[in-house]
Design a protein around this motif. Structure first.
Motif, PDB file in Angstrom:
ATOM      1  N   ARG A  67      -5.101  -5.450   0.889  1.00 51.06           N
ATOM      2  CA  ARG A  67      -4.433  -4.223   1.345  1.00 51.06           C
ATOM      3  C   ARG A  67      -3.059  -4.073   0.707  1.00 51.06           C
ATOM      4  O   ARG A  67      -2.713  -3.008   0.175  1.00 51.06           O
ATOM      5  CB  ARG A  67      -4.292  -4.233   2.864  1.00 51.06           C
ATOM      6  CG  ARG A  67      -3.629  -2.982   3.440  1.00 51.06           C
ATOM      7  CD  ARG A  67      -3.059  -3.219   4.822  1.00 51.06           C
ATOM      8  NE  ARG A  67      -1.974  -4.211   4.797  1.00 51.06           N
ATOM      9  CZ  ARG A  67      -1.355  -4.641   5.900  1.00 51.06           C
ATOM     10  NH1 ARG A  67      -1.733  -4.224   7.094  1.00 51.06           N
ATOM     11  NH2 ARG A  67      -0.371  -5.521   5.800  1.00 51.06           N
ATOM     12  N   ASP A  68      -2.274  -5.137   0.750  1.00 54.02           N
ATOM     13  CA  ASP A  68      -0.909  -5.075   0.229  1.00 54.02           C
ATOM     14  C   ASP A  68      -0.904  -4.818  -1.277  1.00 54.02           C
ATOM     15  O   ASP A  68      -0.062  -4.063  -1.781  1.00 54.02           O
ATOM     16  CB  ASP A  68      -0.168  -6.377   0.545  1.00 54.02           C
ATOM     17  CG  ASP A  68       0.019  -6.585   2.041  1.00 54.02           C
ATOM     18  OD1 ASP A  68      -0.245  -5.641   2.805  1.00 54.02           O
ATOM     19  OD2 ASP A  68       0.426  -7.697   2.433  1.00 54.02           O
ATOM     20  N   TYR A  69      -1.838  -5.421  -1.989  1.00 53.26           N
ATOM     21  CA  TYR A  69      -1.931  -5.229  -3.437  1.00 53.26           C
ATOM     22  C   TYR A  69      -2.260  -3.770  -3.758  1.00 53.26           C
ATOM     23  O   TYR A  69      -1.664  -3.165  -4.651  1.00 53.26           O
ATOM     24  CB  TYR A  69      -2.997  -6.155  -4.015  1.00 53.26           C
ATOM     25  CG  TYR A  69      -3.108  -6.116  -5.521  1.00 53.26           C
ATOM     26  CD1 TYR A  69      -2.205  -6.810  -6.322  1.00 53.26           C
ATOM     27  CD2 TYR A  69      -4.125  -5.396  -6.141  1.00 53.26           C
ATOM     28  CE1 TYR A  69      -2.302  -6.778  -7.710  1.00 53.26           C
ATOM     29  CE2 TYR A  69      -4.246  -5.363  -7.521  1.00 53.26           C
ATOM     30  CZ  TYR A  69      -3.328  -6.055  -8.306  1.00 53.26           C
ATOM     31  OH  TYR A  69      -3.433  -6.010  -9.683  1.00 53.26           O
ATOM     32  N   ALA A  70      -3.209  -3.183  -3.012  1.00 56.71           N
ATOM     33  CA  ALA A  70      -3.582  -1.775  -3.231  1.00 56.71           C
ATOM     34  C   ALA A  70      -2.401  -0.855  -2.930  1.00 56.71           C
ATOM     35  O   ALA A  70      -2.174   0.132  -3.649  1.00 56.71           O
ATOM     36  CB  ALA A  70      -4.780  -1.411  -2.353  1.00 56.71           C
ATOM     37  N   LEU A  71      -1.655  -1.162  -1.879  1.00 56.48           N
ATOM     38  CA  LEU A  71      -0.464  -0.377  -1.541  1.00 56.48           C
ATOM     39  C   LEU A  71       0.545  -0.388  -2.687  1.00 56.48           C
ATOM     40  O   LEU A  71       1.065   0.656  -3.098  1.00 56.48           O
ATOM     41  CB  LEU A  71       0.200  -0.936  -0.281  1.00 56.48           C
ATOM     42  CG  LEU A  71      -0.322  -0.476   1.077  1.00 56.48           C
ATOM     43  CD1 LEU A  71       0.333  -1.295   2.177  1.00 56.48           C
ATOM     44  CD2 LEU A  71      -0.047   1.002   1.284  1.00 56.48           C
ATOM     45  N   LEU A  72       0.812  -1.591  -3.197  1.00 56.28           N
ATOM     46  CA  LEU A  72       1.786  -1.724  -4.282  1.00 56.28           C
ATOM     47  C   LEU A  72       1.334  -0.989  -5.532  1.00 56.28           C
ATOM     48  O   LEU A  72       2.151  -0.359  -6.231  1.00 56.28           O
ATOM     49  CB  LEU A  72       2.023  -3.205  -4.584  1.00 56.28           C
ATOM     50  CG  LEU A  72       2.765  -4.014  -3.519  1.00 56.28           C
ATOM     51  CD1 LEU A  72       2.785  -5.488  -3.890  1.00 56.28           C
ATOM     52  CD2 LEU A  72       4.191  -3.499  -3.334  1.00 56.28           C
ATOM     53  N   ARG A  73       0.038  -1.047  -5.833  1.00 55.30           N
ATOM     54  CA  ARG A  73      -0.477  -0.354  -7.024  1.00 55.30           C
ATOM     55  C   ARG A  73      -0.283   1.159  -6.911  1.00 55.30           C
ATOM     56  O   ARG A  73       0.062   1.828  -7.887  1.00 55.30           O
ATOM     57  CB  ARG A  73      -1.955  -0.676  -7.232  1.00 55.30           C
ATOM     58  CG  ARG A  73      -2.267  -2.108  -7.639  1.00 55.30           C
ATOM     59  CD  ARG A  73      -1.677  -2.479  -8.989  1.00 55.30           C
ATOM     60  NE  ARG A  73      -2.158  -1.696 -10.088  1.00 55.30           N
ATOM     61  CZ  ARG A  73      -2.827  -2.194 -11.134  1.00 55.30           C
ATOM     62  NH1 ARG A  73      -3.131  -3.478 -11.173  1.00 55.30           N
ATOM     63  NH2 ARG A  73      -3.187  -1.412 -12.127  1.00 55.30           N
ATOM     64  N   LEU A  74      -0.480   1.696  -5.711  1.00 54.45           N
ATOM     65  CA  LEU A  74      -0.280   3.135  -5.504  1.00 54.45           C
ATOM     66  C   LEU A  74       1.194   3.509  -5.601  1.00 54.45           C
ATOM     67  O   LEU A  74       1.550   4.534  -6.188  1.00 54.45           O
ATOM     68  CB  LEU A  74      -0.827   3.561  -4.146  1.00 54.45           C
ATOM     69  CG  LEU A  74      -2.285   3.986  -4.082  1.00 54.45           C
ATOM     70  CD1 LEU A  74      -2.671   4.339  -2.654  1.00 54.45           C
ATOM     71  CD2 LEU A  74      -2.557   5.173  -5.005  1.00 54.45           C
ATOM     72  N   LEU A  75       2.043   2.683  -5.019  1.00 55.48           N
ATOM     73  CA  LEU A  75       3.480   2.959  -5.061  1.00 55.48           C
ATOM     74  C   LEU A  75       4.001   2.952  -6.488  1.00 55.48           C
ATOM     75  O   LEU A  75       4.859   3.764  -6.854  1.00 55.48           O
ATOM     76  CB  LEU A  75       4.237   1.925  -4.223  1.00 55.48           C
ATOM     77  CG  LEU A  75       4.128   2.056  -2.701  1.00 55.48           C
ATOM     78  CD1 LEU A  75       4.658   0.806  -2.016  1.00 55.48           C
ATOM     79  CD2 LEU A  75       4.879   3.292  -2.204  1.00 55.48           C
TER      80      LEU A  75
END
Length: 330
Positions: free
Chosen positions: A163-171
């Protein structure tokens, strides 16, 4: 005697109809409620209500009520301007930042404007000026290598890490704002088309489709798979804590995740989702050799002048000229 045709009869009937009988023209005495109802964004409604409540609490020592609002709106113009100027002076004396002062004044001005629209107020607050604010004074963030360290902190073998990795990629990859991410649903993500439907800032209920890079699609797909089955109308990003598992991840929740990951990666700068957005936009300008029009497609800034500020800050032109002058006096 002239014969009256059916069309003339209908016209006469319509002209004789009473005006206003089919519409509710009563005025809602709760002007604050009317103001809040006029705002689409829940965050905007909360901010306006909080700022209006603070104004009345500070100036009168009373809790805000419809009658108290009407009492303020029924003041003479000079009286009302004097009251608001005193409130502004108190905000400045407290040391509040210019943007905060302007936001609180904007709430009061909007309340007065709504009062004028519905006919319970006859004055305006044009004489109460806001503070001058320099937008985007600091657009610095972190460089690519530093952001890679933050990504490396995420353990993608775990649900939370995915989840955190996907969030960072979007940001980073799409320079999204935290509230834009918070409002996403599963159905907004199309892995086949490599697109995402977002509710952009100031767009009301109108969503726009943005393209995703391959790495971001892979990251979101892994997260969706790790969390298990979900319906299209459920949140794309959810909380994993014991208190509210499965609930939509809020903007503040996203901020806390970013702060924690950046701290764990050894980033000393104060970080936030918006700081990562700054970082991504600056990196995009570097990669495109300052092509502000192309980067505008990424940042979705309405005004190109905003990106010019990013580009100016990126260039360090002032530091370069200062160094040139410094060398002249050696």
């Amino acid at each position: 005697m002239q014969k009256i045709t059916p069309s003339q009869h209908n016209l006469d009937r319509l002209l004789d109809a009473k005006i206003g009988t089919s519409f509710d023209t009563s005025v809602n005495p709760d002007v604050l409620a009317q103001l809040l109802a006029d705002k689409r964004s829940l965050n905007t409604r909360r901010a306006y209500e909080r700022d209006v409540v603070q104004f009345f609490k500070f100036m009168t020592g009373k809790e805000v009520t419809p009658d108290l609002v009407l009492e303020f709106l029924h003041l003479e113009r000079t009286q009302a301007v004097s009251v608001v100027l005193k409130y502004k002076a108190s905000l400045i004396q407290k040391g509040l930042k210019e943007a905060t002062v302007n936001r609180r004044l904007a709430a009061i001005k909007s309340l007065v404007s709504m009062g004028r629209k519905i006919g319970v107020c006859v004055y305006g607050l044009e004489d109460v000026s806001g503070e001058k604010v320099q937008k985007y004074r600091d657009t610095t963030g972190i460089d690519v290598d530093a952001f890679k360290r933050v990504l490396a902190v995420c353990d993608r073998s775990t649900v939370q890490g995915s989840r955190d990795y996907a969030l960072l990629r979007l940001l980073w990859g799409n320079a999204l704002r935290r509230n834009e991410i918070s409002q996403l649903n599963i159905g907004d993500f199309d892995p086949d088309a490599k697109t995402l439907r977002i509710l952009g800032k100031g767009q009301g209920t109108q969503r726009e489709v943005i393209d995703l890079a391959e790495g971001t699609v892979e990251a979101i797909t892994q997260w969706v798979s790790a969390r298990g089955d979900a319906l299209d109308d459920t949140p794309l990003f959810t909380s994993l804590d014991y208190a509210k598992p499965g609930h939509r991840l809020t903007g503040d929740g996203i901020r806390k995740i970013v702060v924690k990951l950046c701290s764990k990666a050894g980033i000393k700068k104060t970080m936030s989702p918006h700081r990562i957005r700054h970082s991504a936009i600056t990196a995009a300008l570097d990669a495109t050799d300052g092509n502000v029009r192309k980067v505008q497609k990424l940042s979705r800034h309405r005004q190109l002048d905003t990106l010019m500020i990013y580009d100016d800050n990126r260039g360090k032109d002032q530091a370069e000229v200062s160094n040139l002058l410094d060398e002249m006096i050696f």
